[in-house]
Scaffold this active site. Structure first.
Site, mmCIF file in Angstrom:
data_model
loop_
_atom_site.group_PDB
_atom_site.id
_atom_site.type_symbol
_atom_site.label_atom_id
_atom_site.label_comp_id
_atom_site.label_asym_id
_atom_site.label_seq_id
_atom_site.Cartn_x
_atom_site.Cartn_y
_atom_site.Cartn_z
ATOM 1 N N HIS A 1 -1.376 -7.766 -10.256
ATOM 2 C CA HIS A 1 -1.495 -6.320 -10.442
ATOM 3 C C HIS A 1 -1.819 -6.026 -11.905
ATOM 4 O O HIS A 1 -1.637 -6.881 -12.782
ATOM 5 C CB HIS A 1 -0.194 -5.636 -10.043
ATOM 6 C CG HIS A 1 0.067 -5.686 -8.567
ATOM 7 N ND1 HIS A 1 1.035 -4.917 -7.971
ATOM 8 C CD2 HIS A 1 -0.510 -6.405 -7.572
ATOM 9 C CE1 HIS A 1 1.047 -5.166 -6.674
ATOM 10 N NE2 HIS A 1 0.114 -6.069 -6.411
ATOM 11 N N GLU B 1 -0.306 -4.298 -14.141
ATOM 12 C CA GLU B 1 0.829 -4.455 -15.050
ATOM 13 C C GLU B 1 1.047 -5.920 -15.408
ATOM 14 O O GLU B 1 1.301 -6.265 -16.566
ATOM 15 C CB GLU B 1 2.112 -3.895 -14.415
ATOM 16 C CG GLU B 1 2.051 -2.413 -14.110
ATOM 17 C CD GLU B 1 1.570 -2.079 -12.699
ATOM 18 O OE1 GLU B 1 1.975 -1.027 -12.176
ATOM 19 O OE2 GLU B 1 0.793 -2.862 -12.118
ATOM 20 N N CYS C 1 4.409 -0.653 -8.305
ATOM 21 C CA CYS C 1 5.007 -1.061 -7.038
ATOM 22 C C CYS C 1 6.420 -1.597 -7.311
ATOM 23 O O CYS C 1 6.840 -1.733 -8.460
ATOM 24 C CB CYS C 1 4.142 -2.120 -6.358
ATOM 25 S SG CYS C 1 4.178 -3.720 -7.190
ATOM 26 N N CYS D 1 6.340 -4.729 -9.569
ATOM 27 C CA CYS D 1 6.033 -4.435 -10.967
ATOM 28 C C CYS D 1 7.146 -3.636 -11.637
ATOM 29 O O CYS D 1 7.485 -3.894 -12.796
ATOM 30 C CB CYS D 1 4.700 -3.705 -11.074
ATOM 31 S SG CYS D 1 3.296 -4.763 -10.652
#
Length: 194
Positions: free
Chosen positions: A60, A62, A94, A97
């Site tokens: 992701h 992040e 999410c 994360c």
């Protein structure tokens, strides 16, 4: 989460930079989420989704940005590398994360739109307030809570996501509908002027 009134011009500037990362992801056929990490007013890392490109569901935006900071940080300094950092991301982190951001003790997360399927900053779970239990069964220290503020440029974030999902994910195992190509011009058209 903090109220929308707390948004500053710096916040808007940094979120605009996160949107540049998101548009780059869209142009590469990735879910258009981008982020930047800021320490003391300076951008120290950028990231965007790379799950399709790497075929790794953990890549992701992040995590991409975090890895860049860690690569430039001496091992002895890593436990405190993010305590003075703010993360700007186009969509609510999410659950995975949000847990990572909390464990790394980020000072603040500012996000665009809510993530009503997987959000870890209040939409689905409140990892930012409750923590994730820490590593190895150790509880997360109760004095630390990940500060989150959502809604900054949310409409722009939703527009990018809708554009991606309207064309379908070309790397999905079984596309649910025919795919339409996304040109750089279409991705750039999602930019809302300041």
């Amino acid at each position: 989460m903090e109220p929308e009134e707390a948004v500053t011009e710096d916040d808007r500037h940094f979120m605009t930079l996160a949107f540049e990362e998101a548009r780059g992801a869209l142009a590469r056929g990735e879910v258009p989420i981008g982020c930047i990490i800021v320490r003391e007013g300076e951008v120290i890392a950028t990231g965007s989704n790379m799950t399709n490109e790497t075929r790794n569901a953990t890549r992701h935006a992040e995590m991409d940005a975090i890895d860049k900071v860690l690569a430039d940080t001496e091992a002895s300094d890593r436990s405190h590398a993010f305590e003075r950092c703010r993360l700007f991301v186009t969509c609510e982190p999410c659950i995975m994360c949000a847990g990572a951001l909390g464990l790394l003790r980020f000072a603040q997360v500012v996000y665009g739109c809510r993530n009503d399927r997987f959000g870890g900053c209040g939409s689905i779970l409140s990892i930012h307030e409750n923590g994730c239990g820490g590593c190895g069964g150790a509880p997360t220290p109760s004095e630390y809570k990940l500060k989150c503020r959502g809604g900054l440029m949310a409409e722009e974030a939703v527009t990018l996501l809708k554009q991606f999902y309207a064309t379908g994910n070309p790397k999905a195992p079984k596309p649910h509908r025919p795919l339409a190509p996304v040109s750089k011009e279409k991705a750039d058209a999602c930019l809302v002027p300041d």
